[in-house]
Design an enzyme around this catalytic site. Structure first.
Site, short mmCIF file in Angstrom:
data_model
loop_
_atom_site.label_atom_id
_atom_site.label_comp_id
_atom_site.label_asym_id
_atom_site.label_seq_id
_atom_site.Cartn_x
_atom_site.Cartn_y
_atom_site.Cartn_z
CG ASP A 193 -5.48 -11.43 7.64
OD1 ASP A 193 -4.36 -11.75 8.07
OD2 ASP A 193 -6.48 -11.26 8.38
CD GLU A 230 -3.00 -16.12 7.73
OE1 GLU A 230 -2.36 -16.40 8.76
OE2 GLU A 230 -4.13 -15.59 7.77
CG ASN A 293 3.89 -15.43 9.00
OD1 ASN A 293 4.14 -15.62 10.19
ND2 ASN A 293 2.69 -15.62 8.50
C1 AAO Z 1 -5.92 -9.10 18.85
C2 AAO Z 1 -5.59 -9.57 20.25
C3 AAO Z 1 -6.63 -10.55 20.74
C4 AAO Z 1 -8.01 -9.90 20.64
C5 AAO Z 1 -8.26 -9.48 19.21
C6 AAO Z 1 -9.61 -8.80 19.01
O1 AAO Z 1 -4.31 -10.20 20.25
O2 AAO Z 1 -6.35 -10.87 22.10
O3 AAO Z 1 -9.01 -10.85 21.04
O4 AAO Z 1 -7.23 -8.58 18.83
O5 AAO Z 1 -9.62 -7.51 19.53
C7 AAO Z 1 -3.31 -10.47 14.48
C8 AAO Z 1 -2.81 -11.01 15.81
C9 AAO Z 1 -3.96 -11.24 16.79
C10 AAO Z 1 -4.77 -9.98 16.92
C11 AAO Z 1 -5.33 -9.68 15.53
C12 AAO Z 1 -6.24 -8.45 15.50
O6 AAO Z 1 -2.14 -12.23 15.59
O7 AAO Z 1 -3.37 -11.56 18.07
O8 AAO Z 1 -5.81 -10.16 17.88
O9 AAO Z 1 -4.22 -9.40 14.66
O10 AAO Z 1 -5.60 -7.35 15.98
C13 AAO Z 1 -5.23 -18.10 13.21
C14 AAO Z 1 -5.76 -17.73 11.83
C15 AAO Z 1 -4.80 -16.90 11.01
C16 AAO Z 1 -4.25 -15.72 11.80
C17 AAO Z 1 -3.61 -16.28 13.06
C18 AAO Z 1 -3.03 -15.18 13.93
O11 AAO Z 1 -6.14 -18.92 11.14
O12 AAO Z 1 -5.51 -16.43 9.88
O13 AAO Z 1 -4.60 -16.98 13.84
N1 AAO Z 1 -3.31 -14.90 11.01
C19 AAO Z 1 -3.76 -13.64 10.37
C20 AAO Z 1 -2.72 -12.56 10.45
C21 AAO Z 1 -2.57 -12.08 11.87
C22 AAO Z 1 -3.86 -11.42 12.32
C23 AAO Z 1 -5.06 -12.04 11.76
C24 AAO Z 1 -5.02 -13.11 10.88
C25 AAO Z 1 -6.34 -11.39 12.02
O14 AAO Z 1 -1.53 -13.01 9.91
O15 AAO Z 1 -1.50 -11.20 12.04
O16 AAO Z 1 -3.97 -11.51 13.77
O17 AAO Z 1 -6.49 -10.40 11.00
C26 AAO Z 1 -4.08 -22.98 14.74
C27 AAO Z 1 -4.81 -22.82 13.45
C28 AAO Z 1 -4.49 -21.50 12.80
C29 AAO Z 1 -4.68 -20.36 13.76
C30 AAO Z 1 -3.80 -20.63 15.00
C31 AAO Z 1 -3.87 -19.52 16.01
O18 AAO Z 1 -2.68 -23.15 14.44
O19 AAO Z 1 -4.48 -23.85 12.57
O20 AAO Z 1 -5.35 -21.32 11.69
O21 AAO Z 1 -4.27 -19.15 13.13
O22 AAO Z 1 -4.24 -21.86 15.57
O23 AAO Z 1 -5.15 -19.45 16.57
C32 AAO Z 1 0.33 -25.52 16.07
C33 AAO Z 1 -0.68 -26.11 15.12
C34 AAO Z 1 -1.30 -25.01 14.29
C35 AAO Z 1 -2.00 -24.13 15.22
C36 AAO Z 1 -0.95 -23.55 16.12
C37 AAO Z 1 -1.47 -22.62 17.13
O24 AAO Z 1 1.39 -24.90 15.38
O25 AAO Z 1 -0.03 -27.03 14.30
O26 AAO Z 1 -2.19 -25.52 13.34
O27 AAO Z 1 -0.31 -24.60 16.85
O28 AAO Z 1 -2.40 -23.27 17.96
#
Ligand code: AAO
Length: 482
Positions: A193, A230, A293
């Site tokens: 992750d 990931e 996913n």
């Molecule tokens: C939760 C709450 C938050 C709180 C936090 C801390 O929602 O409000 O602040 O707790 O208490 C999951 C949830 C999160 C959650 C977290 C912990 O999704 O909402 O937060 O559990 O409970 C990035 C990462 C990627 C991650 C993804 C969600 O790079 O690794 O965010 N995925 C994994 C898991 C996921 C999990 C976590 C990681 C954490 O699969 O389930 O989170 O363990 C860009 C970047 C990406 C980035 C995204 C989102 O993407 O490239 O790397 O992903 O932004 O920030 C277009 C662009 C694309 C861009 C996207 C979104 O598509 O082309 O590049 O827009 O902007």
């Protein structure tokens, strides 16, 4: 680290999102094993923070409290039992490993195993971790960091999740001990992750310290765990997926994005003739491939316009293409139904997960979608197993959204995503005979419950897919001759 070590003849894994270990063990024995599935990605097995203030969202499992094996999915004994029972029927287990971070800061601080933490002091006594185990000075990743600043993406917190420092020897040891314990229990590999948020050089140290897979669970001696990292890379960011492919496999997010576009007519199917690296995709052996996913099916991560079970005809089309085409190592999504994108799995008033029920037609109930039990999906898993390593040959298209191709002399598939019918005599490459279409039905005894396709001595057959049919795909293969 790029070999999933599937049992012979198996090719495909499924993510059983938020399933309980006992239910997974049963599913291996009653369905996944007999149907030829290669493996399962399970939800994180380690203790997480219980977040009642948000009604136990699915994402609480991405907030580790410790590496004790106790979650809503089950305890350590149930975990061990699941791995053993699934391996016994040839189905491998891949663990979603959360090693980039611990929890965020919350008022609640009790984990699924009863452990507590002191967030203000970065103190997780059940591991144990303390302040020195985290990146310093404290900072949080901002949206614009992705474009400019690799160091901030790796050293600052992802959404406020306390960011472990994988250069710390103690952190490395705790993570390696956790993963090695799972390997000894018989798992076949890991999803890493948030790999993008860790330095490749640190990950390499961790991977190199992992033990070989456990031969007592049927793995060959010397087998390394399968690792898929990931890394969301849709292009244009400071961090590239290519920094991670020298280490292990990588999740190919462009795969589902492009196929979702094509199967919703944002692009013509005929362009898929050179599907693979020519589309800017990773090398086939480096890519873990999927349509949706658990994040992007609900607008988290790289969300946006991804096909899911909510658009079944197009979704099944995209899945069929993924499984019919040799590119990549495919992973299916198996969901619970949701409207609220934060909602956790089906649960009772105490927060216990409710097991899926199995209907007489083999589909699931109790709020579980079980895409992997849809006939059009699991029969394409069998198609992929049957056609093996054969090449794509005899590509045909109508210049638009009707395509067809053979897989060597083992299988044939056709797609109709036009507003008009497909009705063509096409080369199937199969020996003369009658075959059951595995999309509209199956082979039952000596007859087909769906369409039959009669292949002539020249390998050709009349292929019909009406534009108003329930599905847009027709697939026949050597395993389903009638
Ligand atoms: C939760 C709450 C938050 C709180 C936090 C801390 O929602 O409000 O602040 O707790 O208490 C999951 C949830 C999160 C959650 C977290 C912990 O999704 O909402 O937060 O559990 O409970 C990035 C990462 C990627 C991650 C993804 C969600 O790079 O690794 O965010 N995925 C994994 C898991 C996921 C999990 C976590 C990681 C954490 O699969 O389930 O989170 O363990 C860009 C970047 C990406 C980035 C995204 C989102 O993407 O490239 O790397 O992903 O932004 O920030 C277009 C662009 C694309 C861009 C996207 C979104 O598509 O082309 O590049 O827009 O902007």
């Amino acid at each position: 680290f790029k070999n999933p070590h599937y049992a012979t003849g198996r090719t495909t894994m499924v993510h059983l999102f938020e399933w309980k270990w006992d239910d997974i063990a049963a599913e291996c024995e009653r369905f996944l094993g007999p149907r030829g599935f290669g493996g399962i990605q399970i939800s994180p097995p380690n203790e997480n923070l219980v977040i009642w203030s948000r009604n136990r969202p699915w994402w609480e499992r991405y907030q580790p409290m410790s590496y004790r094996l106790v979650t809503r999915s089950g305890n350590e004994q149930q975990f061990a039992n699941m791995v053993r029972r699934c391996n016994n029927v040839g189905v491998r287990i891949y663990v979603d490993a959360i090693i980039n971070h611990m929890t965020g800061t919350w008022n609640e601080n009790v984990g699924t195993g009863g452990s507590t933490a002191n967030f203000g002091n970065w103190h997780y006594p059940a591991v144990p971790y303390g302040r020195n185990d985290f990146n310093w000075p404290h900072c949080v990743i901002q949206g614009h960091d992705y474009a400019c600043c690799a160091d901030r993406v790796r050293n600052c917190e992802l959404s406020g999740l306390k960011d472990l420092n994988q250069r710390s020897e103690h952190v490395r040891t705790m993570i390696v001990n956790y993963m090695n314990r799972l390997i000894d229990m018989g798992v076949a590999g890991f999803r890493i992750d948030a790999a993008k948020h860790m330095w490749p050089s640190d990950l390499r140290v961790i991977y190199d310290r992992l033990r070989n897979l456990n031969t007592a669970h049927g793995f060959p001696s010397g087998a390394r765990p399968y690792i898929y990292q990931e890394v969301i890379d849709l292009g244009g960011e400071a961090i590239s997926r290519n920094e991670y492919t020298p280490l292990a496999a990588v999740t190919e997010f462009r795969f589902g994005m492009e196929l979702s576009r094509a199967f919703t007519r944002g692009n013509q199917l005929r362009w898929l003739v050179n599907w693979g690296p020519q589309w800017g995709l990773l090398g086939s052996g480096d890519a873990l491939t999927f349509i949706d996913n658990h994040d992007n099916q609900r607008g988290h991560g790289a969300g946006g316009n991804i096909l899911t079970h909510k658009r079944p005809k197009e979704y099944k089309g995209a899945i069929a293409f993924m499984l019919a085409h040799p590119y990549g190592k495919p992973q299916l999504m198996s969901s619970f139904s949701f409207h609220d994108t934060e909602a956790g799995p089906p649960m009772d008033g105490s927060g216990n997960i409710i097991s899926p029920s199995i209907n007489s037609d083999n589909t699931c109930g109790n709020g579980w979608v079980c895409e992997h039990r849809w006939r059009q999906i699991f029969q394409m898993v069998a198609f992929r197993n049957t056609v093996g390593n054969t090449a794509v040959t005899n590509w045909w298209d109508n210049g638009g959204n009707q395509i067809a191709f053979c897989r060597g002399t083992m299988g044939f598939v056709a797609f109709n995503n036009e507003n008009w019918d497909l009705n063509q005599r096409l080369q199937t490459c199969l020996p003369a005979g009658t075959y059951c279409d595995v999309i509209s039905g199956e082979k039952s005894g000596n007859r087909c419950t769906g369409k039959s396709v009669v292949v002539g001595n020249d390998g050709r057959a009349q292929i019909v897919i009406g534009s108003h049919e329930y599905d847009m795909v027709l697939a026949i293969h050597m395993g389903h001759q009638s």
